[in-house]
Design a protein around this motif. Structure first.
Motif, PDB file in Angstrom:
ATOM      1  N   GLY A   1       3.059   2.041 -13.652  1.00 43.41           N
ATOM      2  CA  GLY A   1       2.758   0.636 -13.486  1.00 43.41           C
ATOM      3  C   GLY A   1       1.908   0.091 -14.620  1.00 43.41           C
ATOM      4  N   GLU A   2       0.956   0.889 -15.074  1.00 41.09           N
ATOM      5  CA  GLU A   2       0.132   0.454 -16.203  1.00 41.09           C
ATOM      6  C   GLU A   2       0.987   0.240 -17.450  1.00 41.09           C
ATOM      7  OE1 GLU A   2      -4.348   1.452 -16.014  1.00 41.09           O
ATOM      8  OE2 GLU A   2      -3.286   3.315 -16.412  1.00 41.09           O
ATOM      9  N   GLU A   3       1.920   1.135 -17.692  1.00 43.83           N
ATOM     10  CA  GLU A   3       2.787   1.005 -18.863  1.00 43.83           C
ATOM     11  C   GLU A   3       3.688  -0.225 -18.751  1.00 43.83           C
ATOM     12  OE1 GLU A   3       2.877   2.779 -21.732  1.00 43.83           O
ATOM     13  OE2 GLU A   3       1.037   3.694 -20.967  1.00 43.83           O
ATOM     14  N   LEU A   4       4.161  -0.496 -17.542  1.00 35.52           N
ATOM     15  CA  LEU A   4       5.048  -1.639 -17.333  1.00 35.52           C
ATOM     16  C   LEU A   4       4.297  -2.968 -17.326  1.00 35.52           C
ATOM     17  CD1 LEU A   4       7.293  -0.234 -14.449  1.00 35.52           C
ATOM     18  CD2 LEU A   4       7.999  -0.625 -16.819  1.00 35.52           C
ATOM     19  N   GLY A   5       2.996  -2.922 -17.034  1.00 32.26           N
ATOM     20  CA  GLY A   5       2.262  -4.164 -16.849  1.00 32.26           C
ATOM     21  C   GLY A   5       2.654  -4.858 -15.555  1.00 32.26           C
ATOM     22  N   ALA A   6       3.158  -4.114 -14.606  1.00 34.01           N
ATOM     23  CA  ALA A   6       3.569  -4.604 -13.288  1.00 34.01           C
ATOM     24  C   ALA A   6       3.690  -3.378 -12.387  1.00 34.01           C
ATOM     25  CB  ALA A   6       4.900  -5.343 -13.365  1.00 34.01           C
TER      26      ALA A   6
ATOM     27  N   LEU B   1      -5.064   1.269   0.010  1.00 31.28           N
ATOM     28  CA  LEU B   1      -4.301   1.049  -1.221  1.00 31.28           C
ATOM     29  C   LEU B   1      -5.165   1.338  -2.444  1.00 31.28           C
ATOM     30  CD1 LEU B   1      -2.376  -2.220  -0.306  1.00 31.28           C
ATOM     31  CD2 LEU B   1      -1.325  -0.037  -0.902  1.00 31.28           C
ATOM     32  N   GLY B   2      -6.439   0.967  -2.384  1.00 30.20           N
ATOM     33  CA  GLY B   2      -7.342   1.230  -3.503  1.00 30.20           C
ATOM     34  C   GLY B   2      -7.511   2.700  -3.797  1.00 30.20           C
ATOM     35  N   GLN B   3      -7.332   3.541  -2.816  1.00 33.78           N
ATOM     36  CA  GLN B   3      -7.429   4.982  -3.042  1.00 33.78           C
ATOM     37  C   GLN B   3      -6.250   5.512  -3.848  1.00 33.78           C
ATOM     38  OE1 GLN B   3      -7.932   6.977   0.752  1.00 33.78           O
ATOM     39  NE2 GLN B   3      -9.432   5.478   1.428  1.00 33.78           N
ATOM     40  N   GLY B   4      -5.137   4.766  -3.831  1.00 28.99           N
ATOM     41  CA  GLY B   4      -3.942   5.243  -4.523  1.00 28.99           C
ATOM     42  C   GLY B   4      -3.614   4.471  -5.772  1.00 28.99           C
ATOM     43  N   ASP B   5      -3.581   3.155  -5.692  1.00 24.34           N
ATOM     44  CA  ASP B   5      -3.244   2.302  -6.836  1.00 24.34           C
ATOM     45  C   ASP B   5      -3.955   0.977  -6.618  1.00 24.34           C
ATOM     46  OD1 ASP B   5      -2.168   0.631  -8.774  1.00 24.34           O
ATOM     47  OD2 ASP B   5      -0.141   1.422  -8.577  1.00 24.34           O
ATOM     48  N   ALA B   6      -5.056   0.759  -7.344  1.00 26.15           N
ATOM     49  CA  ALA B   6      -5.873  -0.442  -7.139  1.00 26.15           C
ATOM     50  C   ALA B   6      -5.094  -1.711  -7.449  1.00 26.15           C
ATOM     51  CB  ALA B   6      -7.135  -0.365  -7.995  1.00 26.15           C
TER      52      ALA B   6
ATOM     53  N   HIS C   1      -3.178  -7.888 -21.566  1.00 27.97           N
ATOM     54  CA  HIS C   1      -3.434  -6.626 -22.260  1.00 27.97           C
ATOM     55  C   HIS C   1      -4.906  -6.297 -22.058  1.00 27.97           C
ATOM     56  CE1 HIS C   1       0.536  -7.082 -23.920  1.00 27.97           C
ATOM     57  NE2 HIS C   1       0.205  -8.235 -24.489  1.00 27.97           N
ATOM     58  N   VAL C   2      -5.191  -5.545 -21.023  1.00 25.92           N
ATOM     59  CA  VAL C   2      -6.560  -5.361 -20.545  1.00 25.92           C
ATOM     60  C   VAL C   2      -6.827  -3.888 -20.261  1.00 25.92           C
ATOM     61  CG1 VAL C   2      -6.782  -7.688 -19.590  1.00 25.92           C
ATOM     62  CG2 VAL C   2      -5.746  -5.893 -18.216  1.00 25.92           C
ATOM     63  N   MET C   3      -8.084  -3.577 -19.969  1.00 23.05           N
ATOM     64  CA  MET C   3      -8.482  -2.186 -19.801  1.00 23.05           C
ATOM     65  C   MET C   3      -8.155  -1.631 -18.415  1.00 23.05           C
ATOM     66  SD  MET C   3     -12.635  -2.585 -19.478  1.00 23.05           S
ATOM     67  CE  MET C   3     -12.958  -0.988 -18.742  1.00 23.05           C
ATOM     68  N   GLY C   4      -8.054  -2.474 -17.411  1.00 25.53           N
ATOM     69  CA  GLY C   4      -7.826  -1.983 -16.061  1.00 25.53           C
ATOM     70  C   GLY C   4      -7.048  -2.979 -15.227  1.00 25.53           C
ATOM     71  N   LEU C   5      -6.636  -2.542 -14.022  1.00 30.19           N
ATOM     72  CA  LEU C   5      -5.787  -3.363 -13.149  1.00 30.19           C
ATOM     73  C   LEU C   5      -4.594  -3.914 -13.913  1.00 30.19           C
ATOM     74  CD1 LEU C   5      -8.522  -5.279 -11.084  1.00 30.19           C
ATOM     75  CD2 LEU C   5      -7.152  -3.314 -10.344  1.00 30.19           C
ATOM     76  N   ARG C   6      -4.058  -3.099 -14.781  1.00 33.29           N
ATOM     77  CA  ARG C   6      -3.003  -3.559 -15.681  1.00 33.29           C
ATOM     78  C   ARG C   6      -1.703  -3.849 -14.952  1.00 33.29           C
ATOM     79  NH1 ARG C   6      -3.282   1.054 -20.133  1.00 33.29           N
ATOM     80  NH2 ARG C   6      -1.250   0.161 -20.696  1.00 33.29           N
ATOM     81  N   ALA C   7      -1.457  -3.156 -13.836  1.00 26.34           N
ATOM     82  CA  ALA C   7      -0.205  -3.376 -13.116  1.00 26.34           C
ATOM     83  C   ALA C   7      -0.237  -4.616 -12.225  1.00 26.34           C
ATOM     84  CB  ALA C   7       0.145  -2.145 -12.276  1.00 26.34           C
ATOM     85  N   THR C   8      -1.358  -5.353 -12.223  1.00 25.50           N
ATOM     86  CA  THR C   8      -1.404  -6.594 -11.444  1.00 25.50           C
ATOM     87  C   THR C   8      -0.602  -7.704 -12.107  1.00 25.50           C
ATOM     88  OG1 THR C   8      -3.421  -7.382 -12.537  1.00 25.50           O
ATOM     89  CG2 THR C   8      -3.687  -6.061 -10.521  1.00 25.50           C
ATOM     90  N   ASN C   9      -0.120  -7.476 -13.337  1.00 20.81           N
ATOM     91  CA  ASN C   9       0.608  -8.482 -14.126  1.00 20.81           C
ATOM     92  C   ASN C   9      -0.028  -9.869 -13.991  1.00 20.81           C
ATOM     93  OD1 ASN C   9       2.948  -9.760 -12.000  1.00 20.81           O
ATOM     94  ND2 ASN C   9       2.452  -7.652 -11.588  1.00 20.81           N
TER      95      ASN C   9
END
Length: 452
Positions: free
Chosen positions: A60-65, A105-110, A219-227
């Motif tokens: 998800g981080e790589e996809l940005g979603a 959910l935060g325990q697995g993918d924030a 393009h950020v350091m965290g929560l990158r998959a939140t798009n």
């Protein structure tokens, strides 16, 4: 003074629990009476799919979603519909249910937890003309993911609009559209000059997917998959009157939904709904910290220390102290979180409102716990050492995700402390949401956005 009980000299040593395997985060308490059957089911199903969420988090981080497998799994349990009315195919869950679901959910993918929280943007559509919410929710049964996102609705700078027959022409760039790649609709803020009196006014409009372009700028350091990308309309797009409300009308419109639909979510007062959302974000921070602590315990039980003669890091007193203190912080954060979530639901069921001066104190409690969890996650990574900074290590992602959460304008510690300090010293409070009012009379229309 309490006495210290010691075994008799020469007697048998105290019986200790068996060794091996990570322990639960803390003591178990009876489940809340405000945890519904639907909330319990979702929470427990998400616990079962934690391995899947963790496996696909880096993707998800790589996809940005969200990774497709994650998006489908979270949607399948119904988590993106927790604030949607039961009558429209949702669950209308209360504060405790939502916090329980988001925490796991935060325990697995924030990022998944964040998107479940902000999927509540769809609830705003219920305050619009019935034609608008009929359009938004027409495809809710088959849509995978959040149906609507919000971007720059209450920010200091919003888009620009002008009144025309039957609606508004709107253009601009709107930042932080969390879930923009997954959603069918977007809600955005804009200002316009009222033709009747020339007053500069602020409104919120709902745009369909074909009326905006997603900007590749998350393009950020965290929560990158939140798009949480910006969206933009370089040319004016037409938004009909029925898809527009003025932001200073929103509190009245949302309060008017109380009792209009079944479910606890539609019994909360406006302030109750606001602090329930803050509870959800605090729950996400607690979930991140719990997941990080679990990973820390597992890794420390396997890794040898760099410069000490122990078989594993878990045998080091310093590592044991870090873990013990972390568990205390997580337990305390849970206690504060559950106290407020249950009180929000209790008042909703009793028909009791929160008073305006109660909100800053509750929010301060929750924001403080977010930052306590942040410090814990930082400490776990530092204690584990250089192996934790590998991109394959979940601890480094927990650090990055919780830091991005902590930088959100609504959860910054010192500004929230200032608001509470003013209250303690009897000073006049600041407006709860300054953006709900019209802009200052001297404020002119914003300049047209520059192409990027």
């Amino acid at each position: 003074m309490a006495s210290v009980v010691t075994p008799p000299v020469g007697g048998p040593p105290p019986k200790l629990p068996p060794q091996g395997g990570p322990r639960a985060p803390g003591p178990k308490f009876p489940e809340s009476p405000h945890l519904s059957e639907a909330g319990r089911r979702m929470r427990d199903e998400i616990v079962e799919m934690l391995p899947l969420l963790r496996e696909h988090a880096a993707e998800g981080e790589e996809l940005g979603a969200l990774a497709p497998a994650t998006l489908e799994a979270v949607d399948r349990v119904g988590a993106f519909k927790i604030t949607i009315p039961i009558e429209l195919g949702g669950y209308a869950l209360g504060a405790r249910d939502t916090a329980e679901i988001v925490k796991v959910l935060g325990q697995g993918d924030a990022s998944a937890g964040w998107l479940v929280i902000v999927s509540s943007a769809a609830r705003n559509a219920l305050g619009f003309d019935p034609k608008a919410h009929d359009e938004v929710f027409a495809g809710i049964t088959d849509w995978v993911g959040p149906i609507m996102f919000g971007a720059t609705v209450f920010a200091p700078k919003v888009g620009d609009g002008r009144k025309v027959d039957g609606g508004y022409l709107v253009q601009g760039k709107w930042s932080f559209g969390s879930g923009s790649k997954h959603a069918a609709w977007g809600s955005v803020g804009f200002e316009y000059d009222d033709p009747a009196g020339g007053e500069r006014r602020r409104a919120m409009g709902i745009l369909s997917r074909d009326q905006y372009t997603i900007v590749d700028d998350w393009h950020v350091m965290g929560l990158r998959a939140t798009n949480s990308n910006s969206v933009r309309a370089d040319q004016e797009v037409f938004v009909p009157d029925y898809r527009v409300v003025h932001t200073n009308d929103l509190p009245r419109l949302m309060d008017g939904l109380r009792g209009e639909y079944a479910g606890l979510a539609f019994k909360h007062s406006p302030i109750g709904g606001m602090v329930a959302t803050t509870c959800a974000f605090a729950a996400l921070a607690v979930g991140i910290a719990e997941g990080a602590l679990e990973s820390f315990v597992e890794q420390a039980a396997k890794r040898p220390p760099f410069n000490l003669p122990y078989r594993t890091m878990s045998e080091m007193a310093s590592i044991q102290i870090v873990a013990g203190k972390a568990r205390a912080v997580v337990n305390a954060a849970n206690a504060v979180l559950w106290r407020h979530a249950d009180e929000i639901d209790r008042r909703a069921l009793a028909g009791e409102d929160f008073l305006p001066w109660e909100e800053p104190s509750i929010t301060m409690d929750l924001v403080h716990q977010i930052h306590e969890c942040l410090r814990v996650v930082d400490g776990l990574l530092l204690a584990l050492g250089s192996s934790a900074v590998a991109l394959s290590n979940p601890l480094q992602r927990a650090v990055r995700d919780i830091h991005v959460l902590g930088t959100h304008g609504g959860f910054r510690l010192d500004p929230m402390a200032e608001i509470n300090g003013r209250d303690l010293f009897g000073l006049d409070p600041f407006p709860m949401i300054a953006a709900l009012g019209s802009p200052a009379p001297s404020a002119g229309p914003p300049k047209a956005p520059k192409p990027e």
